[in-house]
Design a protein around this motif. Structure first.
Motif, PDB file in Angstrom:
ATOM      1  N   UNK A 106      30.607 -45.653 -43.740  1.00  0.00           N
ATOM      2  CA  UNK A 106      30.848 -44.499 -44.605  1.00  0.00           C
ATOM      3  C   UNK A 106      30.736 -44.953 -46.054  1.00  0.00           C
ATOM      4  N   UNK A 107      30.774 -43.986 -46.946  1.00  0.00           N
ATOM      5  CA  UNK A 107      30.761 -44.327 -48.363  1.00  0.00           C
ATOM      6  C   UNK A 107      31.409 -43.203 -49.154  1.00  0.00           C
ATOM      7  N   UNK A 128      34.283 -33.419 -45.959  1.00  0.00           N
ATOM      8  CA  UNK A 128      34.331 -34.786 -46.459  1.00  0.00           C
ATOM      9  C   UNK A 128      35.329 -35.045 -47.563  1.00  0.00           C
ATOM     10  N   UNK A 129      36.280 -34.119 -47.766  1.00  0.00           N
ATOM     11  CA  UNK A 129      37.245 -34.296 -48.849  1.00  0.00           C
ATOM     12  C   UNK A 129      38.642 -33.880 -48.397  1.00  0.00           C
ATOM     13  N   UNK A 133      28.396 -40.283 -44.670  1.00  0.00           N
ATOM     14  CA  UNK A 133      27.799 -41.425 -43.970  1.00  0.00           C
ATOM     15  C   UNK A 133      26.776 -42.082 -44.900  1.00  0.00           C
ATOM     16  N   UNK A 134      26.162 -43.183 -44.507  1.00  0.00           N
ATOM     17  CA  UNK A 134      25.249 -43.895 -45.426  1.00  0.00           C
ATOM     18  C   UNK A 134      24.077 -43.051 -45.941  1.00  0.00           C
ATOM     19  N   UNK A 135      23.681 -42.018 -45.185  1.00  0.00           N
ATOM     20  CA  UNK A 135      22.577 -41.160 -45.612  1.00  0.00           C
ATOM     21  C   UNK A 135      23.042 -39.948 -46.418  1.00  0.00           C
ATOM     22  N   UNK A 146      30.632 -36.628 -42.112  1.00  0.00           N
ATOM     23  CA  UNK A 146      31.063 -37.561 -41.069  1.00  0.00           C
ATOM     24  C   UNK A 146      31.210 -36.860 -39.727  1.00  0.00           C
ATOM     25  N   UNK A 147      30.879 -37.588 -38.682  1.00  0.00           N
ATOM     26  CA  UNK A 147      31.183 -37.132 -37.331  1.00  0.00           C
ATOM     27  C   UNK A 147      32.643 -37.463 -37.055  1.00  0.00           C
ATOM     28  N   UNK A 148      33.185 -36.883 -36.006  1.00  0.00           N
ATOM     29  CA  UNK A 148      34.583 -37.174 -35.652  1.00  0.00           C
ATOM     30  C   UNK A 148      34.773 -38.647 -35.329  1.00  0.00           C
TER      31      UNK A 148
END
Length: 171
Positions: A164-165, A80-81, A94-96, A100-102
């Motif tokens: 996303x966030x 994620x980075x 993701x919101x939770x 992330x998925x592709x």
């Protein structure tokens, strides 16, 4: 039995980084992308010598779009980075709070173009001088960034649309 939520899903852990930090990361990412652009354009130019059909500027634009997309999707789905996000301790989830998925990373990449495509679409038909085009694009970028202040969780709107966030991470 421990019933506490894992740290990645606690509300405190999902807070957005400051706008200043996100924009600093954005600028640093631009420097890294310039290096990536240089390498991709160099390879494209060398291949263009061997295969003349590849010498088109439109082919280069498609190549860069794909190379940039591969860069972002690769890093966003593996931790994620990106390199800049690691430096500024920002992560995309993701919101939770999950990685992330592709598909979600691809959606975010496509929606990230909202930083540039609206002003470029306005500028294109008028063939404005470079300085005026630059002012309009930079103005839109600032407006787009400031619009995150109106989201309850201070997220950029392309992140909201992509599901996303951006969150702060500890070093």
């Amino acid at each position: 039995m421990n019933t506490a939520a894992p740290p990645s899903t606690s509300p405190l852990a999902l807070q957005a980084p400051s706008l200043r930090r996100r924009l600093a990361c954005w600028l640093y990412e631009g420097l890294l992308l310039f290096a990536l652009l240089f390498i991709a354009a160099l390879i494209h130019g060398m291949l263009g010598l061997l295969i003349p059909a590849l010498q088109s500027a439109h082919v280069l634009q498609v190549v860069l779009f794909v190379v940039f997309g591969a860069y972002f999707v690769w890093f966003w789905t593996r931790g994620g980075q990106t390199l800049a996000m690691k430096t500024w301790r920002i992560q995309v989830v993701d919101p939770q709070g999950r990685p992330l998925t592709r598909v979600r990373a691809l959606a975010r990449y496509a929606l990230c173009w909202l930083w540039f495509l609206p002003p470029l679409a306005v500028v294109a038909p008028f063939h404005l001088p470079a300085i005026e085009s630059t002012v309009l694009v930079c103005g839109w970028v600032l407006v787009w960034a400031v619009l995150s202040r109106f989201h309850p969780q201070r997220q950029f709107w392309h992140d909201v649309l992509a599901g996303t966030r951006l969150i702060s991470v500890q070093s």
